[in-house]
Structures are given as C-alpha cells and as structure tokens.
Write a protein that holds these residues in place. Structure first.
Motif, PDB file in Angstrom:
ATOM      1  N   ASN A 145      16.777 -18.030   8.585  1.00 30.40           N
ATOM      2  CA  ASN A 145      15.819 -16.865   9.353  1.00 30.40           C
ATOM      3  C   ASN A 145      16.731 -16.002   9.775  1.00 30.40           C
ATOM      4  O   ASN A 145      17.535 -15.856   9.525  1.00 30.40           O
ATOM      5  CB  ASN A 145      14.846 -16.618  10.152  1.00 30.40           C
ATOM      6  N   LYS A 146      16.694 -14.809   9.096  1.00 26.93           N
ATOM      7  CA  LYS A 146      17.269 -13.098   9.057  1.00 26.93           C
ATOM      8  C   LYS A 146      18.529 -13.941   7.992  1.00 26.93           C
ATOM      9  O   LYS A 146      19.896 -13.404   8.282  1.00 26.93           O
ATOM     10  CB  LYS A 146      17.563 -13.306  10.361  1.00 26.93           C
ATOM     11  N   LYS A 175      14.345 -19.910   2.791  1.00 26.10           N
ATOM     12  CA  LYS A 175      14.575 -19.030   3.855  1.00 26.10           C
ATOM     13  C   LYS A 175      13.610 -17.337   4.233  1.00 26.10           C
ATOM     14  O   LYS A 175      13.369 -17.053   2.588  1.00 26.10           O
ATOM     15  CB  LYS A 175      16.612 -18.544   3.587  1.00 26.10           C
ATOM     16  N   LEU A 176      14.147 -16.683   4.536  1.00 28.66           N
ATOM     17  CA  LEU A 176      13.367 -15.599   5.121  1.00 28.66           C
ATOM     18  C   LEU A 176      14.689 -14.570   5.369  1.00 28.66           C
ATOM     19  O   LEU A 176      15.408 -14.528   6.044  1.00 28.66           O
ATOM     20  CB  LEU A 176      12.193 -15.359   6.376  1.00 28.66           C
ATOM     21  N   LYS A 198       4.585  -2.995   1.089  1.00 35.10           N
ATOM     22  CA  LYS A 198       4.568  -4.195   0.464  1.00 35.10           C
ATOM     23  C   LYS A 198       6.397  -4.323   0.020  1.00 35.10           C
ATOM     24  O   LYS A 198       6.962  -3.738  -1.035  1.00 35.10           O
ATOM     25  CB  LYS A 198       3.506  -4.929  -0.896  1.00 35.10           C
ATOM     26  N   ASP A 199       6.621  -5.067   0.688  1.00 32.91           N
ATOM     27  CA  ASP A 199       7.960  -5.614  -0.008  1.00 32.91           C
ATOM     28  C   ASP A 199       7.868  -6.946  -0.748  1.00 32.91           C
ATOM     29  O   ASP A 199       7.653  -8.348  -0.397  1.00 32.91           O
ATOM     30  CB  ASP A 199       9.101  -5.963   0.896  1.00 32.91           C
ATOM     31  N   PRO A 200       7.791  -7.328  -2.340  1.00 29.84           N
ATOM     32  CA  PRO A 200       7.768  -8.037  -3.003  1.00 29.84           C
ATOM     33  C   PRO A 200       8.309  -9.101  -2.946  1.00 29.84           C
ATOM     34  O   PRO A 200       8.618 -10.038  -2.715  1.00 29.84           O
ATOM     35  CB  PRO A 200       7.645  -7.339  -4.026  1.00 29.84           C
ATOM     36  N   LYS A 201       9.961  -8.959  -2.490  1.00 31.80           N
ATOM     37  CA  LYS A 201      10.463 -10.272  -1.920  1.00 31.80           C
ATOM     38  C   LYS A 201      10.090 -11.091  -0.827  1.00 31.80           C
ATOM     39  O   LYS A 201      10.230 -12.140  -1.130  1.00 31.80           O
ATOM     40  CB  LYS A 201      11.926  -8.923  -1.942  1.00 31.80           C
ATOM     41  N   GLU A 205       8.855 -14.560  -0.389  1.00 30.53           N
ATOM     42  CA  GLU A 205       9.694 -15.834   0.503  1.00 30.53           C
ATOM     43  C   GLU A 205       8.732 -16.057   1.526  1.00 30.53           C
ATOM     44  O   GLU A 205       9.178 -17.320   1.567  1.00 30.53           O
ATOM     45  CB  GLU A 205      10.741 -14.994   1.459  1.00 30.53           C
ATOM     46  N   LEU A 206       7.980 -15.166   1.627  1.00 28.71           N
ATOM     47  CA  LEU A 206       7.078 -16.051   2.854  1.00 28.71           C
ATOM     48  C   LEU A 206       6.154 -16.951   2.220  1.00 28.71           C
ATOM     49  O   LEU A 206       5.936 -18.225   2.423  1.00 28.71           O
ATOM     50  CB  LEU A 206       5.469 -15.054   3.419  1.00 28.71           C
TER      51      LEU A 206
END
Ligand SMILES: Nc1ncnc2c1ncn2[C@@H]1O[C@H](COP(=O)(O)OP(=O)(O)OP(=O)(O)O)[C@@H](O)[C@H]1O
Ligand SMILES: [Mg+2]
Length: 214
Positions: A145-146, A175-176, A198-201, A205-206
């Motif tokens: 993450n991060k 991964k995020l 909205k953040d498509p990336k 990922e989620l």
C-alpha cells in the motif's frame, strides 16, 4: 460468507483505508457487509458514520469491538446475518487482532514499500504460524500500500523479494499506489468508485485487489 481481517502489527500502513474501500465496494456489489472496527480509536466506525450522515446507499453496518474476546463472540453471533465481515484489527491492540485471526478466512496485510515496514512483518508472520498450528483454512495475503506507481520501482521490487523470507504469507502483485483518492474516499466512508471526483487508476487497483483476495 467470508470473514476478512485487515491487519498488521505495524501502525499507519493503511488498514482502515483498505477496510473502508473494500467494504464499500463489496456492499455496492450487493453483499451484506458488516465492518468490525477492532481499534479503540474507531477510525473505521467514524468513517462509516460519515457515510451514514450523507445518506449514501448502500448502507454499511458497522460495530466497534476493541476487546478481543468480545470481538470474537460478537462476530460468531452475527456471522449468519452477513455475506462479508471485514475487520479492521487496529494497529496496537493485539487481542483484537488475535481474536480476529482466530475466526478469519482471510488475513490481508497491507505493508509499505520500505524495508523497516517489511521487517515488521516478522511479528504478524509469527501470529500466522500460531493460528495455523491450531487450525486450517486461514489464507494470508500481503500487498503493497502507498506503493510507488512504476511497475518495477526499486522499492516495490525490494519488498517483494523480502516477502520471499515469509513463506506463510502470499505476496500479491496487486498494489494500491499512494493516491489522494484513497484517503479522501475512506475519510468519507466511501470507496474510490463512489466519490464524485473519480480516479480511474485507483478504481482499477482496488477492483484488482478485491478480485485477488475473495
Ligand atoms: N494508498 C494510499 N494512498 C494515499 N494515502 C493513503 C493510502 N493508504 C493510506 N493512506 C493514508 O495513510 C494514513 C494511514 O492510513 P490508515 O489510517 O488507513 O492506516 P492504519 O493502518 O489504519 O493506521 P492505524 O494503525 O493508525 O490504525 C492515512 O492518513 C491515510 O489516509
Ligand atoms: Mg486504522
């Protein structure tokens, strides 16, 4: 039904952010979701309360049980009412983490792509060994993450190599990445797919992470 615990004995790695994002996505997919906040600070509970306050649907049930034995008996009692019980095990109190791990089908471990975070996996790996010595069926995944955004960034590569030292933990390549979208959404009790900007990336990922763990 699935009981998932998002846990790491290290604090600040993104447990609550992950719990809120995954729970909201599962609820949107039509699952009956209970979020269990095992952290005395009740950050997940507060985030879900903000969701409730905004009247956002689907509603997500949430309860805080910071005491390990209470968490265990309450999850067992409510198990039949939900499709997914997703537990935020909190950063410090290991009774909630242990109780959650004693029930869970899946342990999902967020960790950060820096070596000291990877070393901190020793503690949780020992807990996994303990649980597995008394019962079968606990699936254990770790994900970055991060993370940095480059597919082959040095930090990410080093982390995945270090995970090789923990055969009891399956390293997920999903991964995020470090993105404002995750913190903004989770702070409002939402997933990145629910917020207005909205953040498509982040959404991709989620969804990939969720597909890998359920
Ligand atoms: N993928 C991400 N991108 C950007 N910010 C993130 C991401 N994941 C978590 N954060 C931020 O990092 C901080 C720590 O995350 P979070 O509170 O989810 O961690 P935690 O493991 O639940 O911490 P604690 O141990 O204190 O409960 C928060 O400010 C959160 O918004
Ligand atoms: Mg937290």
């Amino acid at each position: 039904m699935t009981v998932m615990v998002v846990g790491n004995t290290k604090g600040g790695v993104g447990k609550t952010t992950t719990v809120v994002n995954i729970s909201a996505e599962r609820a949107r997919a039509g699952r009956r979701v209970l979020v269990v906040d095992g952290d005395r600070q009740a950050t997940a509970q507060k985030a879900i309360a903000i969701r409730d306050g905004g009247g956002l649907l689907p509603a997500i049930a949430c309860a805080t049980y910071a005491d390990g034995p209470v968490l265990r008996s309450q999850v067992l009692t409510q198990m039949d009412l939900y499709d997914d019980i997703i537990i935020d095990a909190g950063g410090r109190d290991s009774t909630a983490l242990r109780a959650a791990m004693s029930l869970a089908d899946v342990l999902l471990i967020p960790f950060e792509p820096r070596s000291f975070e990877v070393w901190a996996l020793e503690d949780i790996a020992a807990l996994v060994d303990e649980v597995r010595s008394v019962r079968d069926g606990l699936r254990v995944y770790a994900f970055l993450n991060k993370a940095e955004s480059g597919v082959m960034s040095a930090d990410n590569r080093a982390a995945s190599e270090a995970l090789a030292d923990y055969p009891q933990i399956e390293y997920l390549s999903k991964k995020l990445v470090l993105r404002k979208a995750y913190s903004n959404a989770a702070g409002a009790g939402m997933s990145v797919a629910e917020v207005k900007d909205k953040d498509p990336k982040a959404i991709a990922e989620l969804k990939a992470l969720i597909a890998a763990v359920f």
